[in-house]
Design a protein around this motif. Sequence first.
Motif, PDB file in Angstrom:
ATOM      1  N   SER A 256     -47.855  16.428 -17.159  1.00  0.00           N
ATOM      2  CA  SER A 256     -48.375  16.809 -18.477  1.00  0.00           C
ATOM      3  C   SER A 256     -49.451  15.858 -18.987  1.00  0.00           C
ATOM      4  N   LYS A 257     -49.653  14.726 -18.346  1.00  0.00           N
ATOM      5  CA  LYS A 257     -50.722  13.817 -18.739  1.00  0.00           C
ATOM      6  C   LYS A 257     -51.706  13.659 -17.578  1.00  0.00           C
ATOM      7  N   PRO A 258     -52.962  13.349 -17.873  1.00  0.00           N
ATOM      8  CA  PRO A 258     -53.928  13.194 -16.783  1.00  0.00           C
ATOM      9  C   PRO A 258     -53.636  11.958 -15.944  1.00  0.00           C
ATOM     10  N   PHE A 259     -53.686  12.130 -14.630  1.00  0.00           N
ATOM     11  CA  PHE A 259     -53.460  11.026 -13.714  1.00  0.00           C
ATOM     12  C   PHE A 259     -54.127  11.387 -12.395  1.00  0.00           C
ATOM     13  N   PRO A 260     -54.767  10.404 -11.750  1.00  0.00           N
ATOM     14  CA  PRO A 260     -55.504  10.709 -10.515  1.00  0.00           C
ATOM     15  C   PRO A 260     -54.634  11.372  -9.452  1.00  0.00           C
ATOM     16  N   PHE A 261     -55.212  12.361  -8.808  1.00  0.00           N
ATOM     17  CA  PHE A 261     -54.605  13.059  -7.667  1.00  0.00           C
ATOM     18  C   PHE A 261     -53.311  13.788  -8.037  1.00  0.00           C
ATOM     19  N   THR A 262     -53.243  14.199  -9.305  1.00  0.00           N
ATOM     20  CA  THR A 262     -52.167  15.090  -9.753  1.00  0.00           C
ATOM     21  C   THR A 262     -52.801  16.304 -10.422  1.00  0.00           C
ATOM     22  N   GLU A 263     -51.992  17.332 -10.635  1.00  0.00           N
ATOM     23  CA  GLU A 263     -52.425  18.525 -11.366  1.00  0.00           C
ATOM     24  C   GLU A 263     -51.893  18.426 -12.789  1.00  0.00           C
ATOM     25  N   GLN A 264     -52.790  18.479 -13.782  1.00  0.00           N
ATOM     26  CA  GLN A 264     -52.329  18.404 -15.164  1.00  0.00           C
ATOM     27  C   GLN A 264     -51.937  19.792 -15.666  1.00  0.00           C
ATOM     28  N   ALA A 265     -50.816  19.859 -16.351  1.00  0.00           N
ATOM     29  CA  ALA A 265     -50.340  21.110 -16.939  1.00  0.00           C
ATOM     30  C   ALA A 265     -49.641  20.787 -18.253  1.00  0.00           C
ATOM     31  N   LYS A 266     -50.053  21.472 -19.308  1.00  0.00           N
ATOM     32  CA  LYS A 266     -49.469  21.221 -20.624  1.00  0.00           C
ATOM     33  C   LYS A 266     -48.609  22.376 -21.130  1.00  0.00           C
ATOM     34  N   ASP A 267     -48.618  23.486 -20.403  1.00  0.00           N
ATOM     35  CA  ASP A 267     -47.810  24.623 -20.843  1.00  0.00           C
ATOM     36  C   ASP A 267     -47.358  25.422 -19.628  1.00  0.00           C
ATOM     37  N   PHE A 268     -46.628  26.498 -19.908  1.00  0.00           N
ATOM     38  CA  PHE A 268     -46.052  27.310 -18.835  1.00  0.00           C
ATOM     39  C   PHE A 268     -47.129  27.894 -17.930  1.00  0.00           C
ATOM     40  N   SER A 269     -48.163  28.442 -18.519  1.00  0.00           N
ATOM     41  CA  SER A 269     -49.206  29.094 -17.729  1.00  0.00           C
ATOM     42  C   SER A 269     -49.902  28.115 -16.794  1.00  0.00           C
ATOM     43  N   GLN A 270     -50.266  26.953 -17.312  1.00  0.00           N
ATOM     44  CA  GLN A 270     -50.934  25.952 -16.479  1.00  0.00           C
ATOM     45  C   GLN A 270     -50.017  25.445 -15.373  1.00  0.00           C
ATOM     46  N   ALA A 271     -48.751  25.235 -15.694  1.00  0.00           N
ATOM     47  CA  ALA A 271     -47.808  24.757 -14.678  1.00  0.00           C
ATOM     48  C   ALA A 271     -47.601  25.819 -13.593  1.00  0.00           C
ATOM     49  N   ARG A 272     -47.509  27.069 -13.978  1.00  0.00           N
ATOM     50  CA  ARG A 272     -47.317  28.152 -13.003  1.00  0.00           C
ATOM     51  C   ARG A 272     -48.498  28.221 -12.037  1.00  0.00           C
ATOM     52  N   GLU A 273     -49.713  28.136 -12.569  1.00  0.00           N
ATOM     53  CA  GLU A 273     -50.885  28.207 -11.706  1.00  0.00           C
ATOM     54  C   GLU A 273     -50.967  26.998 -10.783  1.00  0.00           C
ATOM     55  N   ALA A 274     -50.610  25.824 -11.304  1.00  0.00           N
ATOM     56  CA  ALA A 274     -50.626  24.618 -10.463  1.00  0.00           C
ATOM     57  C   ALA A 274     -49.616  24.733  -9.334  1.00  0.00           C
ATOM     58  N   LEU A 275     -48.428  25.234  -9.632  1.00  0.00           N
ATOM     59  CA  LEU A 275     -47.407  25.396  -8.593  1.00  0.00           C
ATOM     60  C   LEU A 275     -47.847  26.412  -7.534  1.00  0.00           C
ATOM     61  N   LYS A 276     -48.485  27.490  -7.967  1.00  0.00           N
ATOM     62  CA  LYS A 276     -48.978  28.481  -7.005  1.00  0.00           C
ATOM     63  C   LYS A 276     -49.906  27.838  -5.991  1.00  0.00           C
ATOM     64  N   ARG A 277     -50.819  27.012  -6.485  1.00  0.00           N
ATOM     65  CA  ARG A 277     -51.773  26.356  -5.583  1.00  0.00           C
ATOM     66  C   ARG A 277     -51.074  25.373  -4.657  1.00  0.00           C
ATOM     67  N   LEU A 278     -50.229  24.545  -5.212  1.00  0.00           N
ATOM     68  CA  LEU A 278     -49.636  23.458  -4.431  1.00  0.00           C
ATOM     69  C   LEU A 278     -48.602  23.949  -3.430  1.00  0.00           C
ATOM     70  N   LEU A 279     -47.921  25.041  -3.738  1.00  0.00           N
ATOM     71  CA  LEU A 279     -46.906  25.555  -2.812  1.00  0.00           C
ATOM     72  C   LEU A 279     -47.513  26.113  -1.524  1.00  0.00           C
ATOM     73  N   GLU A 280     -48.817  26.343  -1.535  1.00  0.00           N
ATOM     74  CA  GLU A 280     -49.496  26.842  -0.337  1.00  0.00           C
ATOM     75  C   GLU A 280     -49.933  25.707   0.594  1.00  0.00           C
ATOM     76  N   ILE A 281     -49.887  24.468   0.117  1.00  0.00           N
ATOM     77  CA  ILE A 281     -50.387  23.330   0.894  1.00  0.00           C
ATOM     78  C   ILE A 281     -49.284  22.816   1.821  1.00  0.00           C
ATOM     79  N   ARG A 282     -49.656  22.538   3.055  1.00  0.00           N
ATOM     80  CA  ARG A 282     -48.675  22.070   4.041  1.00  0.00           C
ATOM     81  C   ARG A 282     -48.921  20.627   4.490  1.00  0.00           C
ATOM     82  N   ARG A 283     -49.999  20.023   4.041  1.00  0.00           N
ATOM     83  CA  ARG A 283     -50.286  18.630   4.430  1.00  0.00           C
ATOM     84  C   ARG A 283     -49.906  17.700   3.273  1.00  0.00           C
ATOM     85  N   PRO A 284     -49.488  16.471   3.554  1.00  0.00           N
ATOM     86  CA  PRO A 284     -49.129  15.528   2.474  1.00  0.00           C
ATOM     87  C   PRO A 284     -50.333  15.161   1.609  1.00  0.00           C
ATOM     88  N   ASN A 285     -50.030  14.671   0.436  1.00  0.00           N
ATOM     89  CA  ASN A 285     -51.051  14.228  -0.523  1.00  0.00           C
ATOM     90  C   ASN A 285     -51.458  12.792  -0.182  1.00  0.00           C
TER      91      ASN A 285
END
Length: 330
Positions: A256-285
Amino acid sequence: MSGGPCDNSNPSRPLRVAVMGTWNWLEVAAELLRRADIGCEVVDLRSRSELARWIAQGKWRRFDAVHHVWGVRRPAGLALRLLRKPVVWHWIGTDVTRYREVCRGGGGVRGWLDRKIARPWARGHAADSPELASELADCGIPAEVVRLLPKAIEASVEPLPPQPAVLSYWNPVSRNFYHAPLVMRLAAEFPQTPFLIVGDDGAGLSAPPNVEFLGRLPDLADVYSRTSIYLRLVEHDSLSAIVLEALARGRYVVYSKPFPFTEQAKDFSQAREALKRLLEIRRPNDDGSRHVKSCYSLQEQAETLRQAYRRWFGEGGSGPVVSARGAEVL
């Protein structure tokens, strides 16, 4: 022979510090003190009755000072004042939010006591982030920035699990602060994705079948291995240790706060979209892990703490004098 940077005016032995306060931060603080060559021992007291028993048994006499993780706790602060034990308050987040209300003059007699405990009765203050130090400064409290960095941030990157999974944390008394209902909604949006909740046993919560409550755990290494994303949505935060630990292991973070190499999300919609993107990734961060390793050092924080203890307790009379029996003489 000198005992090091915290001799506490007595050349016969160094300062002895009891590490008290919020149970899950005690070992983290103690590790920093040890790396700063400050003798310490964890004293895990989780209730007023345990504090009273510790005092009645005279165990407090073994220590010259207290490092308390969580700013201003009234029972401990008042008891340690009566015992004439100097206290360093280490502020970590929500404690600052609560004290800011007190420092505006609220709370009646209890508020007056809290202000006494926090200012004239304190030996020193540490804050877990520059933001917290700034908020404390607004209340007239100068605090040294000493991040409570866990040893787990020194871990290596791990492969992501074959089955993507989401980790989140909250405790039963702070479900709303950590937006537990929102996390439950997100779990329902991703029914094929396991959601692992640490810190809460789930009692009284209505949760989708893909949610697993793990309760309190002493170590999260196995949980990080089972998950690929850490989800942290909070109202107010310093810098989460779990965020750093997850990044260090190559996990992705929705925060919920800005931090390097993370996805910021402040509400349900933003968190849902971030999870959609990240759940498709198979390589470590890997970028997130490199950032943590390069920017956050336990040894640097330990050195900052060592220098702060020099100022607070001195080497030649600015700290409490320790008698041969180990009791303070002020």
